[in-house]
Every structure is written in structure tokens, then in C-alpha cells.
Scaffold this motif. Structure first.
Motif, PDB file in Angstrom:
ATOM      1  N   SER A  83       2.096   6.185  -3.736  1.00 31.04           N
ATOM      2  CA  SER A  83       1.337   5.552  -3.439  1.00 31.04           C
ATOM      3  C   SER A  83       0.007   5.396  -4.059  1.00 31.04           C
ATOM      4  O   SER A  83      -0.504   4.163  -4.818  1.00 31.04           O
ATOM      5  CB  SER A  83       0.544   5.225  -1.563  1.00 31.04           C
ATOM      6  N   PHE A 127      -9.724   3.420  -3.042  1.00 34.72           N
ATOM      7  CA  PHE A 127      -9.223   1.931  -2.235  1.00 34.72           C
ATOM      8  C   PHE A 127     -10.273   1.630  -1.666  1.00 34.72           C
ATOM      9  O   PHE A 127     -11.553   1.283  -1.304  1.00 34.72           O
ATOM     10  CB  PHE A 127      -8.288   2.635  -1.217  1.00 34.72           C
ATOM     11  N   ALA A 142      -4.486  -1.370   6.363  1.00 33.05           N
ATOM     12  CA  ALA A 142      -4.261  -0.951   5.413  1.00 33.05           C
ATOM     13  C   ALA A 142      -5.056  -1.131   4.011  1.00 33.05           C
ATOM     14  O   ALA A 142      -5.188  -1.637   4.045  1.00 33.05           O
ATOM     15  CB  ALA A 142      -2.694  -0.983   4.862  1.00 33.05           C
ATOM     16  N   LEU A 143      -5.226   0.180   3.737  1.00 34.32           N
ATOM     17  CA  LEU A 143      -6.168   0.415   2.245  1.00 34.32           C
ATOM     18  C   LEU A 143      -5.333   0.377   0.775  1.00 34.32           C
ATOM     19  O   LEU A 143      -4.642   1.272   0.856  1.00 34.32           O
ATOM     20  CB  LEU A 143      -7.412   1.381   2.746  1.00 34.32           C
ATOM     21  N   GLN A 144      -5.316  -0.671  -0.185  1.00 33.66           N
ATOM     22  CA  GLN A 144      -4.749  -0.352  -1.364  1.00 33.66           C
ATOM     23  C   GLN A 144      -5.504   0.232  -2.276  1.00 33.66           C
ATOM     24  O   GLN A 144      -7.461  -0.235  -2.560  1.00 33.66           O
ATOM     25  CB  GLN A 144      -4.578  -1.852  -1.709  1.00 33.66           C
ATOM     26  N   ASP A 171       0.658  -1.185  -0.059  1.00 32.89           N
ATOM     27  CA  ASP A 171       0.391   0.338  -0.036  1.00 32.89           C
ATOM     28  C   ASP A 171       0.935   0.957   0.106  1.00 32.89           C
ATOM     29  O   ASP A 171      -0.037   2.385  -0.191  1.00 32.89           O
ATOM     30  CB  ASP A 171      -1.573  -0.065   1.248  1.00 32.89           C
ATOM     31  N   LYS A 176       5.303  -1.872   2.946  1.00 35.32           N
ATOM     32  CA  LYS A 176       3.816  -2.039   3.311  1.00 35.32           C
ATOM     33  C   LYS A 176       3.896  -1.120   4.679  1.00 35.32           C
ATOM     34  O   LYS A 176       4.437  -1.322   5.194  1.00 35.32           O
ATOM     35  CB  LYS A 176       3.834  -3.545   4.235  1.00 35.32           C
ATOM     36  N   SER A 177       3.485  -0.246   5.031  1.00 33.00           N
ATOM     37  CA  SER A 177       2.218   0.867   6.113  1.00 33.00           C
ATOM     38  C   SER A 177       2.336   0.103   7.165  1.00 33.00           C
ATOM     39  O   SER A 177       1.352  -0.933   7.567  1.00 33.00           O
ATOM     40  CB  SER A 177       1.406   2.140   5.278  1.00 33.00           C
TER      41      SER A 177
END
Length: 332
Positions: free
Chosen positions: A124, A331, A170-172, A63, A158-159
Motif C-alpha cells: 500500500s 501520507f 483512511a490515509l493515502q 488506500d 479501500k480499507s
């Protein structure tokens, strides 16, 4: 600028540059999957620098997507650097038949005859542009500019998101829709923009507007490099999201951003504030969350317009221009 003033400014800026270098070093030490695109590659002419590389198979498990970019001179000394500042753009194409081929992934402005620039840009939301396993990247500036040496790494990670000490999901970014581009900043500038309609995919949990906007040229008001312009995205005829380039034309508008990556002690007028950019720096993307302003099951609209001093531009001579790439990003 007098020599004594220049010496004073150098003393003022060098510690700030050291702070930036330390911060950048720390960011680059964080774990990531890194793909090298350019490695001290010559960038010049109509072609610029071009490379085709494979992307991680698990691309959409990440993400965070960052552009680690540097620009240096053909030889070790500054005299070999290009004497003028120019816009550098990075374009990507992962599917030559697809609608996203050739869109902008990043933007920088070259320094005035300094070859020490290195920047880490968070792009991102534009993971959604990488819609293929193999992509071609093109970095270029105006074809008549003197050469630069470019290096570029794509960093995927990855956050580590947390809320009240608890890990949050986390949202992608999984889909984006191109919105508006720039153009000549004259009395007809806003006449070409019409509302764009879009619907929100069912799996969406967040929606953002993502834009990179810079002003260039010099009309009778100094637009668009040295004049204050504002840029507005109106969602569903109600919610106005704006950015204002209020540092344009100020005496130290860019010198004050050395802590954010501006190359210090350049030649030329690098100290002055510009319209959304500085010499020797990345152009930082503008992002705004519009999720709560949308009809998640129906149709939505977004409209853009740009203003000079709160009104439509109307130069009497030599109109400047806006470079803009903008997207609505979904997202999940």
C-alpha cells in the motif's frame, strides 16, 4: 533427511498449507478494482516479463494496494521447474524522465522445483510510486535461470478502518523519497551510508519508513543467507528502528512459515531459515511509523547501517550481499 522424517514433516505441513490456501482465498474474495499485468507470462532472460498497462483514473482514492502474484512451471509437472531458488523482483516505471522510474515494487523467492506458489503482498505505501496513468512493469530474475511462468494482478481497494465502532478516515500515501540500497556485506559496507535529509510536506499526517531487505551469498560465516544480520534506521540521530534476521540458519526457520505462504515439500534445503526470506514465498515489506519522531516543520535525517552479530561485517572470504530498497513515505 530420512524418508520417515520427510513423511512426518509432510503430514505436519499439509494442514498448515490448507489453512493458508483458505485464508488466501478469503482475501481474494474481498472487493477490489483489479488490473491484470501478467497472465501466465514467460519470465526468462535479461528482459524477463514486461507489460505496460493503464491504471485506475481514481487511483489515489484507494488506500490499499496489493500484489496478487503466482509462479508456476512451464509444464504441469515439477520436473520442468527451475531446480534452484532465485530472487524475483518487480520494477515499475510510470514516467521515464522521473526520479521514481525503475524502482522496486515487490520481491519474491522462487521455490525449489515446485510450481504452486501464490501470494498476496500488501504494498500500500508504494501507491506513491504509481505516478502516472500508464505504467510499465518488469518482473525478472537472474538471466541464466530456467524459465518461470508468472501471473500478476494489481488489486486496489479501500480499507474499512474503525476506531471504537466509528469509521476513521483512511490515509493515502501521496509522496515517497527513496532512501538506501544494499551492497556487498564486507568491512566497507557501512562506510558508504551517510545521513539523508528530508522535510515533511505541509499536508502530511503520517510518515513511515518502508523497506524490503534480504541477505544472500555465503562467506566464511554463512553470510548473508544463513547468518544473523540486523538492519537499523536511525531517525534524527536518536530513534533506532531495527529488524533482525534471527531465524537465519535455523533448522526449520522456513518450514515454520508454511502458514504464511512458504511452498511446502520443496526440493533442496527449503526448510532452513534464511536472511529475511524463504524459498517459495513473497518477501514481506517492513514498515515503521516515525511520525512522532520528526520535526514536522523543519529538517530531519535518517541513517542506515547493517551489522553481523552486533558489529560491522568483516568476512575473510567470499563476502555475501544485501538486496535492499527503502523509502520514506508520506501520507495525508
Amino acid at each position: 533427511m530420512s524418508e520417515s522424517c520427510g513423511e512426518h514433516l509432510s503430514i505436519r505441513l499439509f494442514p498448515f498449507r490448507f489453512d493458508y490456501a483458505q485464508q488466501l482465498h478469503g482475501q481474494l474474495q474481498k472487493p477490489s478494482q483489479t488490473i491484470n499485468v501478467f497472465n501466465h507470462t514467460l519470465m526468462q532472460g535479461d528482459r524477463g516479463a514486461v507489460a505496460t498497462v493503464g491504471l485506475p483514473e481514481d487511483l489515489f482514492s484507494f488506500d490499499v494496494f496489493q500484489l496478487d502474484t503466482s509462479l508456476s512451471c512451464p509444464d504441469p509437472w515439477d520436473e520442468s521447474c527451475a531446480p534452484w531458488d532465485h530472487t524475483v523482483q518487480l520494477f515499475v516505471c510510470c514516467d521515464r524522465q522521473g526520479p521514481l522510474c525503475g524502482l522496486e515494487l515487490g520481491r519474491w523467492i522462487t521455490a525449489f522445483r515446485r510450481g504452486i506458489g501464490r501470494w498476496l503482498t500488501d504494498a500500500s505505501p508504494l501507491l506513491a510510486l504509481l505516478d502516472g496513468g500508464v505504467c510499465t512493469f518488469t518482473m525478472k530474475t537472474v538471466p541464466w535461470a530456467k524459465p518461470w511462468i508468472t501471473s500478476l494482478n494489481l488489486r486496489f481497494s479501500k480499507s474499512n478502518q474503525s476506531i471504537s465502532g466509528k469509521q476513521s478516515e483512511a490515509l493515502q500515501p501521496f509522496l515517497l523519497q527513496p532512501l538506501f540500497n544494499g551492497g556487498t556485506f564486507d568491512k566497507n559496507y557501512n562506510k558508504g551510508y551517510k545521513p539523508i535529509n528530508f522535510t515533511v510536506p505541509a499536508s502530511t499526517r503520517k510518515v513511515e519508513i518502508y523497506a524490503v531487505i534480504t541477505g544472500h551469498g555465503s562467506d566464511d560465516q554463512g553470510c548473508c543467507e544463513f547468518c544473523v544480520t540486523s538492519h537499523h534506521f536511525v531517525v534524527n540521530d536518536k530513534f533506532n528502528h531495527s529488524m533482525v534476521f534471527d531465524e537465519a540458519g535455523t533448522a526449520f526457520g522456513c518450514a515454520d512459515h508454511v502458514t504464511e505462504g512458504v511452498v511446502p515439500n520443496e526440493h533442496g534445503t527449503w526448510l532452513y531459515g534464511r536472511g529475511g526470506w524463504c524459498d517459495g514465498q513473497q518477501v514481506t515489506p517492513w514498515r515503521t511509523d516515525i511520525t512522532s519522531q520528526l520535526d514536522m516543520t523543519g529538517s530531519n535525517t535518517v541513517l542506515y547501517f547493517g551489522l553481523y552479530n552486533g558489529r560491522d561485517p568483516n568476512p575473510t572470504s567470499n563476502p555475501g550481499y544485501i538486496i535492499m530498497y527503502s523509502y520514506v513515505v508520506f501520507f495525508k
